[in-house]
Design a protein around this motif. Structure first.
Motif, mmCIF file in Angstrom:
data_model
loop_
_atom_site.group_PDB
_atom_site.id
_atom_site.type_symbol
_atom_site.label_atom_id
_atom_site.label_comp_id
_atom_site.label_asym_id
_atom_site.label_seq_id
_atom_site.Cartn_x
_atom_site.Cartn_y
_atom_site.Cartn_z
ATOM 1 N N LEU A 5 91.427 -53.731 20.134
ATOM 2 C CA LEU A 5 91.809 -52.333 20.271
ATOM 3 C C LEU A 5 90.983 -51.458 19.344
ATOM 4 C CD1 LEU A 5 95.690 -52.648 20.531
ATOM 5 C CD2 LEU A 5 94.064 -52.225 22.376
ATOM 6 N N LYS A 6 90.759 -51.941 18.118
ATOM 7 C CA LYS A 6 89.969 -51.170 17.156
ATOM 8 C C LYS A 6 88.538 -50.985 17.641
ATOM 9 C CE LYS A 6 88.765 -51.055 12.245
ATOM 10 N NZ LYS A 6 88.878 -51.763 10.953
ATOM 11 N N GLU A 7 87.966 -52.048 18.195
ATOM 12 C CA GLU A 7 86.587 -51.972 18.683
ATOM 13 C C GLU A 7 86.471 -51.067 19.914
ATOM 14 O OE1 GLU A 7 85.973 -56.026 19.467
ATOM 15 O OE2 GLU A 7 85.774 -56.643 17.365
ATOM 16 N N SER A 8 87.585 -50.898 20.657
ATOM 17 C CA SER A 8 87.551 -50.133 21.901
ATOM 18 C C SER A 8 87.762 -48.639 21.707
ATOM 19 C CB SER A 8 88.625 -50.667 22.867
ATOM 20 O OG SER A 8 88.418 -52.044 23.133
ATOM 21 N N LEU A 9 88.005 -48.180 20.467
ATOM 22 C CA LEU A 9 88.257 -46.767 20.224
ATOM 23 C C LEU A 9 87.054 -45.907 20.595
ATOM 24 C CD1 LEU A 9 90.220 -46.911 16.847
ATOM 25 C CD2 LEU A 9 91.129 -46.629 19.162
ATOM 26 N N LEU A 10 85.833 -46.408 20.295
ATOM 27 C CA LEU A 10 84.604 -45.707 20.669
ATOM 28 C C LEU A 10 83.592 -46.752 21.111
ATOM 29 C CD1 LEU A 10 83.080 -43.028 20.885
ATOM 30 C CD2 LEU A 10 82.273 -43.377 18.545
ATOM 31 N N THR A 11 83.197 -46.679 22.356
ATOM 32 C CA THR A 11 82.288 -47.681 22.914
ATOM 33 C C THR A 11 81.088 -46.998 23.559
ATOM 34 O OG1 THR A 11 83.396 -47.680 25.073
ATOM 35 C CG2 THR A 11 84.249 -49.198 23.411
ATOM 36 N N CYS A 12 80.076 -47.800 23.893
ATOM 37 C CA CYS A 12 78.945 -47.299 24.671
ATOM 38 C C CYS A 12 78.573 -48.359 25.701
ATOM 39 C CB CYS A 12 77.746 -46.959 23.780
ATOM 40 S SG CYS A 12 77.238 -48.263 22.661
ATOM 41 N N SER A 13 78.057 -47.912 26.831
ATOM 42 C CA SER A 13 77.746 -48.820 27.935
ATOM 43 C C SER A 13 76.255 -48.774 28.253
ATOM 44 C CB SER A 13 78.557 -48.434 29.184
ATOM 45 O OG SER A 13 79.934 -48.522 28.924
ATOM 46 N N PHE A 14 75.723 -49.925 28.715
ATOM 47 C CA PHE A 14 74.305 -50.053 29.052
ATOM 48 C C PHE A 14 74.162 -50.726 30.403
ATOM 49 C CE2 PHE A 14 74.423 -49.765 24.503
ATOM 50 C CZ PHE A 14 73.304 -49.014 24.157
ATOM 51 N N SER A 15 73.139 -50.310 31.151
ATOM 52 C CA SER A 15 72.783 -50.954 32.407
ATOM 53 C C SER A 15 71.549 -51.822 32.162
ATOM 54 C CB SER A 15 72.488 -49.895 33.471
ATOM 55 O OG SER A 15 71.979 -50.496 34.648
ATOM 56 N N ILE A 106 66.631 -51.868 30.076
ATOM 57 C CA ILE A 106 67.965 -51.566 29.553
ATOM 58 C C ILE A 106 68.096 -50.047 29.402
ATOM 59 C CG2 ILE A 106 69.627 -52.004 27.715
ATOM 60 C CD1 ILE A 106 67.781 -54.427 26.962
ATOM 61 N N GLU A 107 69.143 -49.486 30.004
ATOM 62 C CA GLU A 107 69.358 -48.043 29.938
ATOM 63 C C GLU A 107 70.784 -47.736 29.499
ATOM 64 O OE1 GLU A 107 69.075 -44.030 32.785
ATOM 65 O OE2 GLU A 107 68.446 -45.998 33.533
ATOM 66 N N GLU A 108 70.881 -46.844 28.528
ATOM 67 C CA GLU A 108 72.215 -46.467 28.044
ATOM 68 C C GLU A 108 72.878 -45.527 29.053
ATOM 69 O OE1 GLU A 108 72.269 -44.657 24.233
ATOM 70 O OE2 GLU A 108 74.423 -44.948 23.949
ATOM 71 N N ILE A 109 74.120 -45.845 29.436
ATOM 72 C CA ILE A 109 74.851 -45.050 30.431
ATOM 73 C C ILE A 109 75.630 -43.923 29.766
ATOM 74 C CG2 ILE A 109 76.653 -45.123 32.202
ATOM 75 C CD1 ILE A 109 75.873 -48.064 32.660
ATOM 76 N N GLY A 110 76.354 -44.241 28.715
ATOM 77 C CA GLY A 110 77.141 -43.207 28.044
ATOM 78 C C GLY A 110 78.218 -43.791 27.156
ATOM 79 N N LEU A 111 79.051 -42.910 26.618
ATOM 80 C CA LEU A 111 80.103 -43.305 25.688
ATOM 81 C C LEU A 111 81.422 -43.500 26.424
ATOM 82 C CD1 LEU A 111 79.371 -40.844 22.728
ATOM 83 C CD2 LEU A 111 78.642 -43.228 22.953
ATOM 84 N N GLY A 112 82.344 -44.214 25.761
ATOM 85 C CA GLY A 112 83.682 -44.438 26.289
ATOM 86 C C GLY A 112 84.666 -44.598 25.147
ATOM 87 N N GLY A 113 85.917 -44.857 25.477
ATOM 88 C CA GLY A 113 86.949 -45.014 24.455
ATOM 89 C C GLY A 113 87.704 -43.724 24.207
ATOM 90 N N ILE A 114 88.847 -43.842 23.533
ATOM 91 C CA ILE A 114 89.707 -42.677 23.346
ATOM 92 C C ILE A 114 89.139 -41.695 22.328
ATOM 93 C CG2 ILE A 114 91.775 -43.975 23.978
ATOM 94 C CD1 ILE A 114 92.455 -44.232 21.063
ATOM 95 N N PHE A 115 88.176 -42.129 21.491
ATOM 96 C CA PHE A 115 87.568 -41.225 20.512
ATOM 97 C C PHE A 115 86.306 -40.555 21.041
ATOM 98 C CE2 PHE A 115 89.381 -43.221 16.377
ATOM 99 C CZ PHE A 115 90.633 -42.738 16.731
ATOM 100 N N LYS A 116 86.020 -40.736 22.334
ATOM 101 C CA LYS A 116 84.787 -40.206 22.917
ATOM 102 C C LYS A 116 84.685 -38.691 22.740
ATOM 103 C CE LYS A 116 82.570 -39.477 27.401
ATOM 104 N NZ LYS A 116 82.628 -39.786 28.854
ATOM 105 N N THR A 117 85.752 -37.991 23.089
ATOM 106 C CA THR A 117 85.733 -36.523 23.031
ATOM 107 C C THR A 117 85.519 -36.033 21.611
ATOM 108 O OG1 THR A 117 87.214 -36.418 24.938
ATOM 109 C CG2 THR A 117 87.029 -34.433 23.577
ATOM 110 N N LEU A 118 86.244 -36.638 20.643
ATOM 111 C CA LEU A 118 86.089 -36.236 19.243
ATOM 112 C C LEU A 118 84.664 -36.476 18.752
ATOM 113 C CD1 LEU A 118 89.440 -37.556 17.707
ATOM 114 C CD2 LEU A 118 88.838 -35.211 18.304
ATOM 115 N N PHE A 119 84.055 -37.576 19.184
ATOM 116 C CA PHE A 119 82.694 -37.894 18.766
ATOM 117 C C PHE A 119 81.702 -36.871 19.309
ATOM 118 C CE2 PHE A 119 78.590 -39.979 19.357
ATOM 119 C CZ PHE A 119 78.367 -40.521 18.100
#
Length: 343
Positions: A5-15, A106-119
């Motif tokens: 859960l802690k790691e999932s607060l702010l994530t990033c995704s890649f293709s 490798i291409e970065e898609i974007g951010l995720g997680g519940i802290f995304k907006t705050l970031f």
């Protein structure tokens, strides 16, 4: 907080695309990058794995995927870039920068997680300030009056209706959160001569007023509410037309509203001539000045008092005697049921 859960607060995704990109997962996982989940396409099928399934999917089954999408904690983002740069993989970050061209893209898609907006907002103080001002203004306006619509009031009564609200302090930004709109509507009906029925509804910060002119010269036809003729306690109330304003057990004073002249169907309100059958427990007090207070006098005044209430259901009778200068003052209190039928 659980590690996942802690790691999932702010994530990033890649293709990731290329030949056997499953091998890419081996490299980054052994390099300390925590893969929370990934989706892959292999042999025209879609596969999705979460963190607790990554080891089996990558190291034991060793699939040969054509393309994958991975999600990692944002804290591991730079670590992933470092591994890709060392292995000469072609990496395209969110900033659009690339390393050397190699077997994998490798291409970065974007951010995720519940802290995304705050970031995303941390480098936009103007946007944060504007949001705070908006929230503060919304809190201030909660329960405040922005306007009164009199479109539902007959034209010839609008001036008097406007004066009615001004005299009661209804101005812009006035606090209306605690206003009893039913009582306010009844006050307006009584305060504006010629109105027979008034409804006031609140929608957000606006009041919407509707009124109907009192019908005259039509017998007992009226939207005026049924009121109590005596002080007492409601024993029963059977509403034939209209809307009840009290219930059994309520204490009422003479003139209090018992039944209002309207009924509601869904969100619409319709005027009616109110009618009800009501039983009110009340009391009548009789006083007599006599020369004596023996049993003969007491029985006589008690009989006279009960005779005056003979058309009612008597619940009790109490007699009190008080010595005066020229005799006795005898008080008889008769408790009875006052019945109102069909009015």
């Amino acid at each position: 907080m659980k590690p996942f859960l802690k790691e999932s607060l702010l994530t990033c995704s890649f293709s990731v695309t290329g030949k056997n990109v499953g091998a890419f997962l081996n490299v980054v996982s052994r390099g300390g990058v925590r893969v929370l989940k990934f989706g892959a396409t292999a042999k025209r099928k879609r596969f999705f794995f979460r963190q607790n399934e990554v080891k089996d999917a990558v190291f034991e089954k060793k699939p040969s995927f054509k393309a994958i999408t991975i999600t990692i904690p944002y804290a591991d983002r730079e670590k992933l870039f470092a591994i890709c740069k060392e292995m000469c993989y072609n990496v395209k970050g969110a900033e659009g920068k690339n390393t050397k061209r190699a077997a994998f893209s490798i291409e970065e898609i974007g951010l995720g997680g519940i802290f995304k907006t705050l970031f995303l907002l941390k480098n936009r103080p103007g946007l944060i300030f504007g949001a705070l001002v908006f929230i503060a203004f919304a809190v201030f306006l909660n329960g405040r009056l922005l306007g009164i619509s009199l479109d539902g009031v007959p034209y010839e009564y609008r001036s008097a209706a406007s004066t009615f609200f001004k005299e009661r302090g209804f101005k812009e930004y006035a606090d209306i959160s605690s206003e009893n709109l039913s009582e306010l509507a009844e006050s307006m009906r009584l305060g504006v001569d010629g109105l027979g029925f008034v409804t006031i509804k609140r929608r957000g910060s606006f009041l919407y007023v509707s009124a109907i002119e009192e019908k005259r010269g039509e017998g007992d036809f009226s939207y005026a509410p049924v009121t109590s003729p005596v002080d007492g306690e409601i024993l029963s109330l059977n509403v034939l037309k209209g809307t009840a304003a009290v219930k059994a057990g309520d204490k009422v004073k003479k003139g209090d509203v018992l039944v209002r002249g309207f009924f509601t169907a869904g969100e619409q309100t319709f005027p009616v001539t109110p009618k009800a059958e009501t039983e009110i427990k009340t009391e009548r007090v009789f006083t007599y000045n006599l020369s004596g207070n023996d049993e003969t006098y007491i029985n006589a005044v008690k009989a006279v008092s009960l005779e005056k209430c003979r058309f009612s259901r008597v619940l009790g009778c109490e007699v009190f005697s008080e010595k005066t200068c020229d005799g006795y003052r005898i008080t008889v209190a008769v408790t009875y049921v006052y019945f109102m039928g069909g009015t």
